[in-house]
Design a protein around this motif. Structure first.
Motif, PDB file in Angstrom:
ATOM      1  N   ASP A 117       0.823  -1.211   0.000  1.00  0.00           N
ATOM      2  CA  ASP A 117       0.000   0.000   0.000  1.00  0.00           C
ATOM      3  C   ASP A 117       0.858   1.262   0.000  1.00  0.00           C
ATOM      4  OD1 ASP A 117      -2.229  -1.601   0.044  1.00  0.00           O
ATOM      5  OD2 ASP A 117      -2.599  -1.379   2.210  1.00  0.00           O
ATOM      6  N   ALA A 118       2.022   1.172   0.642  1.00  0.00           N
ATOM      7  CA  ALA A 118       2.939   2.319   0.691  1.00  0.00           C
ATOM      8  C   ALA A 118       3.876   2.354  -0.517  1.00  0.00           C
ATOM      9  CB  ALA A 118       3.753   2.269   1.985  1.00  0.00           C
ATOM     10  N   GLU A 119       3.677   1.417  -1.447  1.00  0.00           N
ATOM     11  CA  GLU A 119       4.500   1.306  -2.669  1.00  0.00           C
ATOM     12  C   GLU A 119       5.973   1.102  -2.342  1.00  0.00           C
ATOM     13  OE1 GLU A 119       3.572   4.736  -5.051  1.00  0.00           O
ATOM     14  OE2 GLU A 119       1.658   3.889  -5.712  1.00  0.00           O
ATOM     15  N   ILE A 120       6.226   0.273  -1.319  1.00  0.00           N
ATOM     16  CA  ILE A 120       7.593  -0.117  -0.948  1.00  0.00           C
ATOM     17  C   ILE A 120       7.775  -1.573  -1.362  1.00  0.00           C
ATOM     18  CG2 ILE A 120       9.228  -0.426   0.951  1.00  0.00           C
ATOM     19  CD1 ILE A 120       7.616   1.720   2.489  1.00  0.00           C
ATOM     20  N   GLU A 121       8.704  -1.810  -2.282  1.00  0.00           N
ATOM     21  CA  GLU A 121       8.877  -3.152  -2.834  1.00  0.00           C
ATOM     22  C   GLU A 121       9.803  -4.000  -1.972  1.00  0.00           C
ATOM     23  OE1 GLU A 121       9.073  -3.640  -7.303  1.00  0.00           O
ATOM     24  OE2 GLU A 121       9.708  -1.541  -7.115  1.00  0.00           O
ATOM     25  N   HIS A 122       9.435  -5.266  -1.822  1.00  0.00           N
ATOM     26  CA  HIS A 122      10.347  -6.202  -1.157  1.00  0.00           C
ATOM     27  C   HIS A 122      10.903  -7.175  -2.191  1.00  0.00           C
ATOM     28  CE1 HIS A 122       6.692  -8.703  -1.216  1.00  0.00           C
ATOM     29  NE2 HIS A 122       7.502  -9.757  -1.070  1.00  0.00           N
ATOM     30  N   ALA A 123      12.116  -7.664  -1.908  1.00  0.00           N
ATOM     31  CA  ALA A 123      12.803  -8.544  -2.845  1.00  0.00           C
ATOM     32  C   ALA A 123      12.777  -9.998  -2.407  1.00  0.00           C
ATOM     33  CB  ALA A 123      14.254  -8.090  -3.015  1.00  0.00           C
ATOM     34  N   TYR A 124      12.644 -10.230  -1.087  1.00  0.00           N
ATOM     35  CA  TYR A 124      12.844 -11.594  -0.594  1.00  0.00           C
ATOM     36  C   TYR A 124      12.291 -11.702   0.820  1.00  0.00           C
ATOM     37  CZ  TYR A 124      15.509 -15.771   0.913  1.00  0.00           C
ATOM     38  OH  TYR A 124      15.885 -16.992   1.400  1.00  0.00           O
ATOM     39  N   ILE A 125      11.773 -12.882   1.151  1.00  0.00           N
ATOM     40  CA  ILE A 125      11.356 -13.186   2.524  1.00  0.00           C
ATOM     41  C   ILE A 125      12.081 -14.452   2.957  1.00  0.00           C
ATOM     42  CG2 ILE A 125       9.437 -13.688   4.080  1.00  0.00           C
ATOM     43  CD1 ILE A 125       7.584 -12.395   2.044  1.00  0.00           C
ATOM     44  N   ASP A 126      12.817 -14.381   4.056  1.00  0.00           N
ATOM     45  CA  ASP A 126      13.522 -15.558   4.563  1.00  0.00           C
ATOM     46  C   ASP A 126      12.513 -16.532   5.168  1.00  0.00           C
ATOM     47  OD1 ASP A 126      15.889 -17.082   5.474  1.00  0.00           O
ATOM     48  OD2 ASP A 126      15.215 -16.475   7.465  1.00  0.00           O
ATOM     49  N   GLU A 127      12.505 -17.758   4.683  1.00  0.00           N
ATOM     50  CA  GLU A 127      11.506 -18.740   5.127  1.00  0.00           C
ATOM     51  C   GLU A 127      11.643 -19.088   6.604  1.00  0.00           C
ATOM     52  OE1 GLU A 127      11.610 -22.151   2.639  1.00  0.00           O
ATOM     53  OE2 GLU A 127      10.983 -21.080   0.825  1.00  0.00           O
ATOM     54  N   LYS A 128      12.884 -19.091   7.120  1.00  0.00           N
ATOM     55  CA  LYS A 128      13.079 -19.475   8.517  1.00  0.00           C
ATOM     56  C   LYS A 128      12.584 -18.402   9.477  1.00  0.00           C
ATOM     57  CE  LYS A 128      17.113 -22.524   7.959  1.00  0.00           C
ATOM     58  NZ  LYS A 128      18.541 -22.707   8.333  1.00  0.00           N
ATOM     59  N   SER A 129      13.009 -17.179   9.254  1.00  0.00           N
ATOM     60  CA  SER A 129      12.753 -16.120  10.225  1.00  0.00           C
ATOM     61  C   SER A 129      11.626 -15.182   9.824  1.00  0.00           C
ATOM     62  CB  SER A 129      14.029 -15.295  10.435  1.00  0.00           C
ATOM     63  OG  SER A 129      14.374 -14.626   9.226  1.00  0.00           O
ATOM     64  N   SER A 130      11.177 -15.256   8.573  1.00  0.00           N
ATOM     65  CA  SER A 130      10.187 -14.315   8.019  1.00  0.00           C
ATOM     66  C   SER A 130      10.749 -12.902   7.900  1.00  0.00           C
ATOM     67  CB  SER A 130       8.902 -14.287   8.865  1.00  0.00           C
ATOM     68  OG  SER A 130       8.283 -15.555   8.870  1.00  0.00           O
ATOM     69  N   ALA A 131      12.068 -12.770   7.911  1.00  0.00           N
ATOM     70  CA  ALA A 131      12.697 -11.473   7.678  1.00  0.00           C
ATOM     71  C   ALA A 131      12.423 -11.030   6.243  1.00  0.00           C
ATOM     72  CB  ALA A 131      14.204 -11.564   7.924  1.00  0.00           C
ATOM     73  N   ILE A 132      12.214  -9.732   6.075  1.00  0.00           N
ATOM     74  CA  ILE A 132      11.888  -9.176   4.758  1.00  0.00           C
ATOM     75  C   ILE A 132      13.048  -8.313   4.269  1.00  0.00           C
ATOM     76  CG2 ILE A 132      10.313  -7.684   3.471  1.00  0.00           C
ATOM     77  CD1 ILE A 132       8.183  -8.298   5.620  1.00  0.00           C
ATOM     78  N   ARG A 133      13.507  -8.593   3.046  1.00  0.00           N
ATOM     79  CA  ARG A 133      14.550  -7.767   2.437  1.00  0.00           C
ATOM     80  C   ARG A 133      13.916  -6.861   1.390  1.00  0.00           C
ATOM     81  NH1 ARG A 133      17.702  -8.897  -2.027  1.00  0.00           N
ATOM     82  NH2 ARG A 133      17.306 -11.149  -1.880  1.00  0.00           N
ATOM     83  N   LEU A 134      14.202  -5.571   1.505  1.00  0.00           N
ATOM     84  CA  LEU A 134      13.632  -4.598   0.576  1.00  0.00           C
ATOM     85  C   LEU A 134      14.455  -4.530  -0.714  1.00  0.00           C
ATOM     86  CD1 LEU A 134      12.691  -1.590   2.902  1.00  0.00           C
ATOM     87  CD2 LEU A 134      11.302  -3.574   2.237  1.00  0.00           C
ATOM     88  N   VAL A 135      13.817  -4.048  -1.776  1.00  0.00           N
ATOM     89  CA  VAL A 135      14.522  -3.851  -3.047  1.00  0.00           C
ATOM     90  C   VAL A 135      15.528  -2.721  -2.906  1.00  0.00           C
ATOM     91  CG1 VAL A 135      14.247  -3.135  -5.460  1.00  0.00           C
ATOM     92  CG2 VAL A 135      12.637  -4.757  -4.444  1.00  0.00           C
ATOM     93  N   GLU A 136      15.111  -1.651  -2.226  1.00  0.00           N
ATOM     94  CA  GLU A 136      15.990  -0.502  -2.013  1.00  0.00           C
ATOM     95  C   GLU A 136      15.871  -0.026  -0.565  1.00  0.00           C
ATOM     96  OE1 GLU A 136      15.080   2.610  -4.724  1.00  0.00           O
ATOM     97  OE2 GLU A 136      15.800   1.520  -6.494  1.00  0.00           O
ATOM     98  N   ALA A 137      16.972   0.476  -0.043  1.00  0.00           N
ATOM     99  CA  ALA A 137      16.945   1.051   1.304  1.00  0.00           C
ATOM    100  C   ALA A 137      16.154   2.349   1.287  1.00  0.00           C
ATOM    101  CB  ALA A 137      18.369   1.312   1.787  1.00  0.00           C
ATOM    102  N   ILE A 138      15.381   2.587   2.360  1.00  0.00           N
ATOM    103  CA  ILE A 138      14.590   3.813   2.469  1.00  0.00           C
ATOM    104  C   ILE A 138      14.727   4.381   3.872  1.00  0.00           C
ATOM    105  CG2 ILE A 138      12.910   3.029   0.742  1.00  0.00           C
ATOM    106  CD1 ILE A 138      10.969   2.528   3.108  1.00  0.00           C
ATOM    107  N   ASP A 139      14.261   5.607   4.050  1.00  0.00           N
ATOM    108  CA  ASP A 139      14.227   6.231   5.369  1.00  0.00           C
ATOM    109  C   ASP A 139      13.276   5.426   6.260  1.00  0.00           C
ATOM    110  OD1 ASP A 139      13.277   7.966   7.546  1.00  0.00           O
ATOM    111  OD2 ASP A 139      14.425   9.532   6.534  1.00  0.00           O
ATOM    112  N   VAL A 140      13.708   5.124   7.479  1.00  0.00           N
ATOM    113  CA  VAL A 140      12.882   4.294   8.370  1.00  0.00           C
ATOM    114  C   VAL A 140      11.519   4.919   8.640  1.00  0.00           C
ATOM    115  CG1 VAL A 140      14.835   3.165   9.492  1.00  0.00           C
ATOM    116  CG2 VAL A 140      13.929   5.291  10.455  1.00  0.00           C
ATOM    117  N   ASN A 141      11.451   6.240   8.615  1.00  0.00           N
ATOM    118  CA  ASN A 141      10.191   6.911   8.924  1.00  0.00           C
ATOM    119  C   ASN A 141       9.157   6.741   7.813  1.00  0.00           C
ATOM    120  OD1 ASN A 141      10.852   8.086  11.545  1.00  0.00           O
ATOM    121  ND2 ASN A 141      12.340   9.297  10.408  1.00  0.00           N
TER     122      ASN A 141
END
Length: 438
Positions: free
Chosen positions: A199-223
């Motif tokens: 909804d915020a138009e922030i793309e993710h590239a990968y989800i780790d199956e073990k931990s459910s950690a999400i890797r973003l396509v690009e780094a963004i401001d945390v806010n």
């Protein structure tokens, strides 16, 4: 008058390389002097010079008649900042020349203007000739330290520990690190948070199956992350997020997180295992515990935060044995060089033996705090076997009540070594030890 970014970058890199200051300590001081819109460029210049230091030193060597020493030394780092701009940024050459030479005034080395201008223009002409002639530098003819931009002692240790993959580790260390998210599942499931990202138009590239950690396509401001200030999500590398899973805390467990600052793993354990009896977060540096308190507050979590030395538990321990202990041991940090390139120049070969002695000392002392049948998870952000598999094997050999529990598919592995950029994660090591019942 606006601060000259090149002067600030020169001061920062000079402080790291020549004065031994941490980039994480020095850079914020320089950022405080500039407009927030210039923060990215200052970071780029500082990180870039530290990543490519040996190469940049080699680039200017033939153009300098006399080395810059004493009070002129900061001018040497200004020169490296200038060369980095020409070689690795899209800043127009004329702007790189003008801004770099102008930085001589705030650095009080105006007498070096002519030399620095001349070196930069000579270097630019050399680069233009190489491009025009389509000549690619042959790094095989360079010393390994220059070719791979790492100190020789570290390269040799990697060659010994990883004869088939040492070059891959060095190359990975030169990459820009990805941005990983840890979803606070006390608020949203991973699936629900993925919807919020979409909804915020922030793309993710990968989800780790073990931990459910999400890797973003690009780094963004945390806010810009949905619910960051509300504690819905945190920034934590995928490798670091394995700790809470591997520790596997059970309801009513009494848990200790040793060397806990800045508190990412403490908070993840509390999110992942909310029914534990108690969490104690310990760190020797009281100033660093401020970050632990900040993270706990943002995530609305509770822990007993203590300033104390894990090697001397008699000074802070209340006598209650722990069911689970996470020992994130002080280490060389060689698994997170891509995030902290200053590690390459702050860490020395002789530091490793000192660190391994400290790790073994802490391990022995916190082991005495573990209940029979309890679990200790040993962790480092290092890729050096001396700090990792060799350390754990030594401890098991010397302590009859310690049993190593395999956490990889290969039962012969002593722990789990994650190499830098493996599944896009930082270099990390985990080993699980169980205290045998009496």
């Amino acid at each position: 008058m606006a601060a000259n970014l090149r002067a600030l970058a020169a001061r920062c890199t000079f402080a790291v390389v020549d004065k031994g200051r941490s980039l994480s300590d020095e850079l914020p001081q320089q950022i405080a002097k500039i407009d927030i819109k210039d923060k990215g460029l200052l970071q780029e210049l500082c990180y870039g010079v530290l990543r490519h230091l040996p190469e940049l030193e080699n680039d200017v060597r033939d153009f300098i008649k006399k080395p810059f020493i004493g009070k002129q030394r900061v001018g040497h780092f200004l020169l490296l900042v200038g060369v980095y701009q020409i070689k690795y940024t899209r800043i127009p050459d004329h702007a790189a020349f003008n801004e770099t030479v102008s930085a001589c005034k705030p650095l009080k080395c105006e007498h070096l203007k002519g030399v620095i201008n001349g070196v930069l223009r000579n270097f630019q002409r050399q680069q233009a000739q190489l491009v025009a002639q389509n000549i690619q530098p042959d790094i095989s003819k360079l010393p390994a330290a220059i070719a791979f931009n790492h100190p020789s002692w570290f390269i040799k240790k990697l060659q010994t520990g990883y004869p088939d993959s040492w070059q891959d580790i060095l190359i990975a260390n030169m990459d820009r690190p990805p941005m990983w998210l840890r979803v606070n599942t006390l608020h949203n499931s991973v699936e629900q948070y993925l919807t919020l990202l979409a909804d915020a138009e922030i793309e993710h590239a990968y989800i780790d199956e073990k931990s459910s950690a999400i890797r973003l396509v690009e780094a963004i401001d945390v806010n810009k992350l949905p619910g960051f200030q509300l504690g819905w999500v945190s920034i934590q590398d995928g490798a670091a997020q394995q700790a809470a899973l591997l520790l596997d805390c059970q309801p009513d467990d009494n848990v200790l997180d040793c060397c806990a600052a800045p508190g990412g793993k403490t908070c993840h354990i509390l999110e992942f295992s909310p029914k534990i009896k108690a969490m104690t977060a310990l760190d020797i540096e009281e100033s660093r515990l401020l970050r632990v308190h900040e993270n706990l507050q943002r995530l609305n979590l509770q822990a007993n935060v203590i300033a104390g030395d894990a090697a001397t538990p008699e000074k802070w321990w209340d006598g209650q044995l722990f069911d689970r202990i996470l020992l994130d041991a002080p280490c060389s940090g060689t698994g997170v060089i891509r995030r902290h390139p200053d590690i390459k120049w702050l860490r020395k070969s002789q530091d490793i033996a000192v660190l391994t002695d400290l790790q073994q000392d802490i391990l022995k002392n916190v082991w005495s705090l573990l209940k029979p049948g309890g679990t200790l998870l040993y962790a480092t952000c290092s890729v050096l076997p001396e700090e990792n598999s060799e350390q754990v094997q030594r401890f098991v050999d010397e302590n009859s009540d310690a049993e190593h529990v395999s956490i990889t598919s290969n039962a012969n592995d002593i722990g789990w070594q994650i190499l830098t950029n493996e599944n896009s994660m930082d270099g990390f090591y985990y080993a699980k030890l169980v205290k045998k019942q009496q």
